[in-house]
Every structure is written in structure tokens, then in C-alpha cells.
Design a protein around this motif. Structure first.
Motif, PDB file in Angstrom:
ATOM      1  N   GLY A  60       0.848  -1.181   0.000  1.00  0.00           N
ATOM      2  CA  GLY A  60       0.000   0.000   0.000  1.00  0.00           C
ATOM      3  C   GLY A  60       0.887   1.235   0.000  1.00  0.00           C
ATOM      4  O   GLY A  60       2.094   1.153   0.258  1.00  0.00           O
ATOM      5  N   ARG A  61       0.307   2.402  -0.241  1.00  0.00           N
ATOM      6  CA  ARG A  61       1.105   3.616  -0.373  1.00  0.00           C
ATOM      7  C   ARG A  61       1.940   3.935   0.864  1.00  0.00           C
ATOM      8  O   ARG A  61       3.134   4.209   0.777  1.00  0.00           O
ATOM      9  CB  ARG A  61       0.226   4.828  -0.707  1.00  0.00           C
ATOM     10  CG  ARG A  61       1.048   6.114  -0.915  1.00  0.00           C
ATOM     11  CD  ARG A  61       0.188   7.360  -0.950  1.00  0.00           C
ATOM     12  NE  ARG A  61      -0.671   7.500   0.198  1.00  0.00           N
ATOM     13  CZ  ARG A  61      -0.293   7.998   1.389  1.00  0.00           C
ATOM     14  NH1 ARG A  61       0.956   8.373   1.593  1.00  0.00           N
ATOM     15  NH2 ARG A  61      -1.153   8.105   2.375  1.00  0.00           N
ATOM     16  N   ARG A  62       1.328   3.917   2.047  1.00  0.00           N
ATOM     17  CA  ARG A  62       2.068   4.290   3.260  1.00  0.00           C
ATOM     18  C   ARG A  62       3.214   3.329   3.536  1.00  0.00           C
ATOM     19  O   ARG A  62       4.321   3.742   3.881  1.00  0.00           O
ATOM     20  CB  ARG A  62       1.125   4.376   4.454  1.00  0.00           C
ATOM     21  CG  ARG A  62       0.234   5.621   4.380  1.00  0.00           C
ATOM     22  CD  ARG A  62      -0.755   5.711   5.511  1.00  0.00           C
ATOM     23  NE  ARG A  62      -0.094   5.660   6.810  1.00  0.00           N
ATOM     24  CZ  ARG A  62      -0.699   5.346   7.935  1.00  0.00           C
ATOM     25  NH1 ARG A  62      -1.969   5.051   7.940  1.00  0.00           N
ATOM     26  NH2 ARG A  62      -0.038   5.333   9.070  1.00  0.00           N
ATOM     27  N   SER A  63       2.973   2.043   3.384  1.00  0.00           N
ATOM     28  CA  SER A  63       4.045   1.064   3.606  1.00  0.00           C
ATOM     29  C   SER A  63       5.112   1.193   2.538  1.00  0.00           C
ATOM     30  O   SER A  63       6.311   1.084   2.818  1.00  0.00           O
ATOM     31  CB  SER A  63       3.483  -0.362   3.623  1.00  0.00           C
ATOM     32  OG  SER A  63       2.679  -0.543   4.766  1.00  0.00           O
ATOM     33  N   TYR A  64       4.680   1.448   1.308  1.00  0.00           N
ATOM     34  CA  TYR A  64       5.639   1.660   0.219  1.00  0.00           C
ATOM     35  C   TYR A  64       6.575   2.813   0.571  1.00  0.00           C
ATOM     36  O   TYR A  64       7.800   2.696   0.478  1.00  0.00           O
ATOM     37  CB  TYR A  64       4.895   1.954  -1.089  1.00  0.00           C
ATOM     38  CG  TYR A  64       5.818   2.397  -2.197  1.00  0.00           C
ATOM     39  CD1 TYR A  64       6.467   1.470  -2.997  1.00  0.00           C
ATOM     40  CD2 TYR A  64       6.061   3.758  -2.417  1.00  0.00           C
ATOM     41  CE1 TYR A  64       7.350   1.883  -3.996  1.00  0.00           C
ATOM     42  CE2 TYR A  64       6.926   4.172  -3.409  1.00  0.00           C
ATOM     43  CZ  TYR A  64       7.571   3.236  -4.195  1.00  0.00           C
ATOM     44  OH  TYR A  64       8.443   3.641  -5.166  1.00  0.00           O
ATOM     45  N   LEU A  89      13.928  -6.127  -6.241  1.00  0.00           N
ATOM     46  CA  LEU A  89      12.653  -6.754  -6.604  1.00  0.00           C
ATOM     47  C   LEU A  89      11.734  -5.790  -7.355  1.00  0.00           C
ATOM     48  O   LEU A  89      11.730  -4.589  -7.070  1.00  0.00           O
ATOM     49  CB  LEU A  89      11.916  -7.229  -5.350  1.00  0.00           C
ATOM     50  CG  LEU A  89      12.404  -8.506  -4.687  1.00  0.00           C
ATOM     51  CD1 LEU A  89      11.700  -8.708  -3.352  1.00  0.00           C
ATOM     52  CD2 LEU A  89      12.183  -9.706  -5.593  1.00  0.00           C
ATOM     53  N   PRO A  90      10.910  -6.311  -8.263  1.00  0.00           N
ATOM     54  CA  PRO A  90       9.830  -5.487  -8.817  1.00  0.00           C
ATOM     55  C   PRO A  90       8.856  -5.135  -7.686  1.00  0.00           C
ATOM     56  O   PRO A  90       8.528  -5.988  -6.859  1.00  0.00           O
ATOM     57  CB  PRO A  90       9.160  -6.394  -9.842  1.00  0.00           C
ATOM     58  CG  PRO A  90      10.108  -7.508 -10.077  1.00  0.00           C
ATOM     59  CD  PRO A  90      10.949  -7.634  -8.858  1.00  0.00           C
ATOM     60  N   LYS A  91       8.430  -3.876  -7.651  1.00  0.00           N
ATOM     61  CA  LYS A  91       7.537  -3.416  -6.605  1.00  0.00           C
ATOM     62  C   LYS A  91       6.243  -2.879  -7.224  1.00  0.00           C
ATOM     63  O   LYS A  91       6.288  -2.172  -8.225  1.00  0.00           O
ATOM     64  CB  LYS A  91       8.232  -2.320  -5.779  1.00  0.00           C
ATOM     65  CG  LYS A  91       9.359  -2.868  -4.927  1.00  0.00           C
ATOM     66  CD  LYS A  91      10.284  -1.802  -4.423  1.00  0.00           C
ATOM     67  CE  LYS A  91      11.433  -1.479  -5.330  1.00  0.00           C
ATOM     68  NZ  LYS A  91      12.366  -2.532  -5.644  1.00  0.00           N
ATOM     69  N   TYR A  92       5.132  -3.240  -6.586  1.00  0.00           N
ATOM     70  CA  TYR A  92       3.824  -2.780  -7.046  1.00  0.00           C
ATOM     71  C   TYR A  92       3.178  -2.050  -5.883  1.00  0.00           C
ATOM     72  O   TYR A  92       2.951  -2.629  -4.821  1.00  0.00           O
ATOM     73  CB  TYR A  92       2.968  -3.967  -7.507  1.00  0.00           C
ATOM     74  CG  TYR A  92       3.603  -4.671  -8.674  1.00  0.00           C
ATOM     75  CD1 TYR A  92       3.338  -4.270  -9.980  1.00  0.00           C
ATOM     76  CD2 TYR A  92       4.510  -5.704  -8.473  1.00  0.00           C
ATOM     77  CE1 TYR A  92       3.948  -4.892 -11.063  1.00  0.00           C
ATOM     78  CE2 TYR A  92       5.134  -6.332  -9.546  1.00  0.00           C
ATOM     79  CZ  TYR A  92       4.850  -5.919 -10.826  1.00  0.00           C
ATOM     80  OH  TYR A  92       5.474  -6.531 -11.892  1.00  0.00           O
ATOM     81  N   ALA A  93       2.923  -0.759  -6.062  1.00  0.00           N
ATOM     82  CA  ALA A  93       2.334   0.076  -5.021  1.00  0.00           C
ATOM     83  C   ALA A  93       0.880   0.358  -5.390  1.00  0.00           C
ATOM     84  O   ALA A  93       0.604   0.892  -6.467  1.00  0.00           O
ATOM     85  CB  ALA A  93       3.102   1.379  -4.884  1.00  0.00           C
ATOM     86  N   VAL A  94      -0.030  -0.019  -4.494  1.00  0.00           N
ATOM     87  CA  VAL A  94      -1.449   0.220  -4.717  1.00  0.00           C
ATOM     88  C   VAL A  94      -1.778   1.594  -4.132  1.00  0.00           C
ATOM     89  O   VAL A  94      -1.705   1.800  -2.926  1.00  0.00           O
ATOM     90  CB  VAL A  94      -2.312  -0.874  -4.049  1.00  0.00           C
ATOM     91  CG1 VAL A  94      -3.797  -0.583  -4.252  1.00  0.00           C
ATOM     92  CG2 VAL A  94      -1.942  -2.244  -4.603  1.00  0.00           C
ATOM     93  N   TYR A 131       4.176  -6.650   2.768  1.00  0.00           N
ATOM     94  CA  TYR A 131       4.610  -6.227   4.102  1.00  0.00           C
ATOM     95  C   TYR A 131       3.735  -5.066   4.545  1.00  0.00           C
ATOM     96  O   TYR A 131       3.430  -4.164   3.763  1.00  0.00           O
ATOM     97  CB  TYR A 131       6.057  -5.726   4.072  1.00  0.00           C
ATOM     98  CG  TYR A 131       7.118  -6.796   4.053  1.00  0.00           C
ATOM     99  CD1 TYR A 131       7.064  -7.896   4.892  1.00  0.00           C
ATOM    100  CD2 TYR A 131       8.215  -6.673   3.209  1.00  0.00           C
ATOM    101  CE1 TYR A 131       8.049  -8.856   4.885  1.00  0.00           C
ATOM    102  CE2 TYR A 131       9.220  -7.631   3.200  1.00  0.00           C
ATOM    103  CZ  TYR A 131       9.132  -8.716   4.036  1.00  0.00           C
ATOM    104  OH  TYR A 131      10.118  -9.657   4.028  1.00  0.00           O
ATOM    105  N   GLY A 132       3.394  -5.044   5.852  1.00  0.00           N
ATOM    106  CA  GLY A 132       2.593  -3.928   6.369  1.00  0.00           C
ATOM    107  C   GLY A 132       1.290  -3.826   5.591  1.00  0.00           C
ATOM    108  O   GLY A 132       0.567  -4.794   5.451  1.00  0.00           O
TER     109      GLY A 132
END
Length: 196
Positions: A60-64, A89-94, A131-132
Motif C-alpha cells: 500500500g502507499r504508506r508502507s511503500y 525486486l519489482p515493486k507494485y504500489a497500490v 509487508y505492512g
């Protein structure tokens, strides 16, 4: 086909809120306060191994933003190997508000979260680690998109605070797949979500 793996740290009474104490929650900071140094070293080894076997991160945005600010040089507090793996790692932020992600290898998912995550599961072959991201976790649970829960239980009862499964309206059946002790104080449990 990808597998969504939620990796969470929680107190014995299920609180996940403010583990590092930086959110201003009164009993926050339990991550470091109630565990011996040896336990944290053993936890770090466990966490490093988990990241090494992941194919992608979903946050999620805050954890990202929390992780992104801590993955550079002197800010790394866990281990350089863990940080290097996280960075690669590839990261995907919602997020509907994150516009210019600064952390490398980031894709922002800003549409229909359930649809985009379902597509991500079809594209990625392996573990997609979460995570988170507790708002995101609730979406994953509500949409039956989570496949596994890895829960590290810390030996403290706070009696108050936000819990991982707060606001989950449905009964969510899980199967215990594994449990092990980390150091002298932590317990690591792996559960599989039972869908259908």
C-alpha cells in the motif's frame, strides 16, 4: 501463477499497529522493546530468507513510502542483503495518490485494486510478498486474493490497538501449514487461506 503472501508482525493479542513507534500510538514501538537482541538477529535471518524467495513486492502507499525511505545506504537497519534484495525486486504500489515513485522498479496500481492484483497474480510466477499495508491486506482478504499468511508473533500483549483482522466482515478459514520458534521469544506461523 503468483501467490500473494502476507507477511505480518503482531503482538500476542494480534496488534499490528505502530511496531516501530513512529506513528505516535501510545504502546507503539513494541517491535524492538519487547524482544531480545538475539531474537531480532534470528528474525532478520528469517526475514532475509523470505525476501530472497519472493518474485515481487506488493505494498500500500504508506508502507511503500516507509520502506522506500529506509532502503538507502545508512538508513538500512536490518541487513544490507535484505535491503539489496528489496531494492532489486519489482515493486507494485497500490495507490490513487502516488504519482512519481522514487524507489526503483516500481509500478503504481491506481485503478481497480482487485482487478489489477488479480492480473498481477496471473503475470508473476512465484511469491508476491506483502509487508505492512494493512488497508491493502483487508482488500486482499475481502476479495479472496490472499493465498498465505506468515505471522511473526511477538511476546507482548498490548490490550489495545489496530489488529490485522479488524473490520473483516466474513469468517476467514485458514489451515496451519507450519510453525517454528525464532530465537527465544518469537513464533513464526504459516497459514494457508482456504478459498471456496
Amino acid at each position: 501463477m503468483g501467490k500473494i503472501v502476507i507477511s505480518a508482525n503482531a503482538t500476542l493479542d494480534g496488534v499490528v499497529q505502530d511496531p516501530d513507534g513512529q506513528e505516535g500510538f501510545g504502546p507503539g514501538g513494541w517491535f524492538h522493546r519487547f524482544v531480545a537482541v538475539e531474537d531480532l538477529q534470528a528474525w532478520t535471518t528469517n526475514e532475509t530468507g523470505e525476501v530472497l524467495h519472493a518474485e515481487a513486492l506488493l505494498l500500500g502507499r504508506r508502507s511503500y513510502e516507509w520502506f522506500a525511505t529506509r532502503m538507502h545506504g545508512a538508513d538500512v537497519r536490518v541487513s544490507p542483503e535484505w535491503a539489496d534484495t528489496m531494492n532489486g525486486l519489482p515493486k507494485y504500489a497500490v495507490s490513487s495518490t502516488l504519482e512519481n515513485p522514487e524507489w526503483n522498479n516500481t509500478t503504481v496500481l491506481n485503478g481497480d485494486a482487485a482487478k489489477e492484483i488479480s492480473e498481477l497474480k496471473r503475470r508473476v510466477d512465484g511469491d508476491i510478498l506483502v509487508y505492512g499495508s494493512y488497508q491493502l491486506v483487508r482488500t486482499l482478504l475481502a476479495e479472496h486474493l490472499a493465498d498465505e499468511l506468515r505471522l511473526t508473533v511477538f511476546p507482548v500483549v498490548l490490550g489495545t490497538g489496530q489488529r490485522l483482522f479488524d473490520e473483516i466482515g466474513d469468517t476467514t478459514p485458514l489451515r496451519l501449514a507450519d510453525t517454528r520458534k525464532i530465537g527465544d521469544g518469537l513464533v513464526f506461523c504459516t497459514y494457508e487461506f482456504l478459498h471456496g
